[in-house]
Write an enzyme that holds these catalytic residues in place. Structure first.
Site, mmCIF file in Angstrom:
data_model
loop_
_atom_site.group_PDB
_atom_site.id
_atom_site.type_symbol
_atom_site.label_atom_id
_atom_site.label_comp_id
_atom_site.label_asym_id
_atom_site.label_seq_id
_atom_site.Cartn_x
_atom_site.Cartn_y
_atom_site.Cartn_z
ATOM 1 C CG HIS A 189 -2.115 -0.981 1.246
ATOM 2 N ND1 HIS A 189 -2.292 -2.300 2.167
ATOM 3 C CD2 HIS A 189 -3.315 -1.361 0.715
ATOM 4 C CE1 HIS A 189 -2.678 -3.418 2.057
ATOM 5 N NE2 HIS A 189 -4.075 -2.245 1.186
ATOM 6 C CG ASP A 261 -3.851 -6.333 -3.965
ATOM 7 O OD1 ASP A 261 -4.843 -5.522 -3.555
ATOM 8 O OD2 ASP A 261 -2.789 -6.392 -3.726
#
Length: 484
Positions: A189, A261
């Site tokens: 992230h 993702d």
């Protein structure tokens, strides 16, 4: 006439481009732009905790989305710490670490079947689960209890059980994070994590659960934003042709849907941008692009325009979009197939959590218990999901303390003549948490320590209870065992 043909071709191309996207939106009702884009070919949506109030609301939301098109409706429902259905209260199911600790594949299948039944009742047709990552890095900041464990064979057999359980309920599994996120020490992230493994090690360790999932018939596989120099060079796997087309399609023979993702992660956006990363992921072999919670309506339309432009200038073959559309249509056809078998009873989560509990020492009868929960910052993947004993122990006094600001003398004074229970979550990753626990135990060696993450750091000589996760089911099982 030629202008009409060109316009028709352009509209067809735009629908192909839109069909690769799974968008997100804020709130518990579908915005008009999402409904309009679904009518214009949008692939589907990814839902998050902020989209879910309760099952009835979610069922209404998914029904409204279906009125506008034939969307893939996805979310991350792993059980355990990562939950969207129960984001506001905690999951009634233990996560993968707990299931791996029990190591009963039939139990894992039943838990995932029950999760699948819950999702199907709410109109969700693709679950971005299970995690098939082999968690070989103790300090992995993003996987941890989301993995079945550090043993390759164990992860493989439970991944298969999870796939079978979900898909028996008519919900597509999305096995993640290919080619493996378990050996990383960075959070994708925030940056591009490194998997420093040779291709030989990758085949022996990371890829084994994915091979097993493919053999088990998983309908989709999610990519990882990890860099494997021996395979992907400097690029993350999500954008790597060698990883997705060469390895996953070629060597492993996978012909189902590849889902990226979330592309709004910094591992992609910092170097490639959202639209640029989308084009590169499609070119590498992805079929559906999960955009994540950050992109707006304007961002989505810029991505579609960039995909169309990439086909025009040769960066992205139109045939690549057509192949993606064909695979997604096969997935939609699978959604509509009749299912056999009974729904799983909804108490399986608590039964599984009870079996996962590990107790070292003996739980003594409690006297006016003081429960000290040492706060742990939430990860981005998990979000701010409630954890701890607060909803389950109305008869106990519960203190939630920040480790860096904990008043240890004050806590000890408050605990005089009372049973002391100290609750932590992944204490091995936080020196400040370990310091607080050690200080409390030095004065109160009779205290009980409850670890609600991975039980890697274990203080010696104390009663120690490991739950292998911080879901509501884990907390309830621990509360029962402590007798409070």
């Amino acid at each position: 006439m030629s202008e009409l043909i060109a316009d028709s071709s352009d509209q067809g191309l735009r629908r192909l481009a839109a069909g690769t996207l799974l968008v997100a939106f804020q709130g518990t009702t579908a915005p008009e732009w999402v409904l309009r884009d679904l009518q214009n070919g949008l692939g589907g949506v990814t839902l998050f905790g902020f989209n879910v109030a309760d099952p009835a609301q979610l069922s209404g939301l998914t029904a409204r989305l279906r009125e506008a098109g034939d969307p893939v409706i996805s979310l991350d429902e792993e059980g355990g710490d990562v939950t969207r259905l129960d984001y506001h209260v905690g999951s009634p199911y233990p996560g993968n670490a707990a299931l791996g600790a029990v190591d009963d594949v039939e139990l894992t299948r039943r838990v995932y079947r029950s999760i699948g039944d819950d999702l199907a009742r709410c109109g969700v047709n693709l679950d971005m689960a299970p995690s098939a990552d082999v968690n070989t890095a103790d300090d992995n900041p993003v996987i941890g209890t989301r993995s079945f464990g550090p043993d390759t064979a164990l992860v493989a057999r439970h991944t298969v059980a999870a796939v079978h359980g979900l898909q028996a309920a008519g919900v597509a599994a999305c096995v993640k994070h290919f080619p493996g996120h378990g050996a990383t020490r960075q959070d994708s992230h925030l940056e591009v994590p490194l998997v420093d493994a040779s291709l030989e090690l990758l085949r022996e360790r990371e890829l084994v659960p994915f091979r097993a999932a493919i053999d088990a018939g998983t309908r989709s596989i999610m990519t990882a934003h990890v860099r494997v120099p021996a395979l992907t060079g400097t690029a993350p796997a999500t954008l790597s042709t060698a990883a997705l087309t060469g390895l996953l399609r070629g060597e492993l023979g996978y012909d189902g849907v590849i889902v990226s993702d979330a592309l709004d992660m910094k591992a992609v956006t910092d170097a490639y941008g959202l639209a640029g990363g989308s084009v590169l992921s499609l070119a590498a072999g992805a079929d559906l692009l999960c955009l994540g919670p950050l992109p707006t309506e304007e961002d989505v339309h810029r991505i579609i325009a960039e995909i169309v432009a990439a086909v025009g200038d040769g960066r992205l073959p139109r045939a690549r979009l057509e192949a993606a559309a064909e695979r997604v249509e096969r997935l939609r056809a699978w959604f509509g197939m009749p299912r056999a078998g009974q729904a799983e009873e909804n108490l399986i989560g608590l039964a599984a959590a009870r079996r996962a509990i590990s107790l070292t020492g003996s739980a003594s009868p409690l006297v006016d218990p003081l429960v000290v929960e040492v706060d742990t910052p939430p990860t981005i993947a998990v979000g701010d999901v409630p954890w701890g004993f607060a909803p389950l122990l109305p008869q106990a006094e519960i203190l939630r303390v920040k480790p860096e600001a904990a008043d240890v003398p004050g806590i000890l004074e408050r605990a005089i003549g009372r049973s002391l229970i100290v609750v932590v979550k992944d204490a091995h990753r936080y020196e400040s948490s370990k310091s607080v626990v050690s200080a409390l135990l030095s004065a109160r060696p009779d205290a009980t320590v409850v670890e609600m993450g991975l039980p890697i750091w274990r203080p010696e000589g104390v009663t120690y209870l490991a739950t292998y996760g911080a879901a509501r089911a884990n907390a309830q099982a621990a509360a029962e065992l402590l007798g409070v």
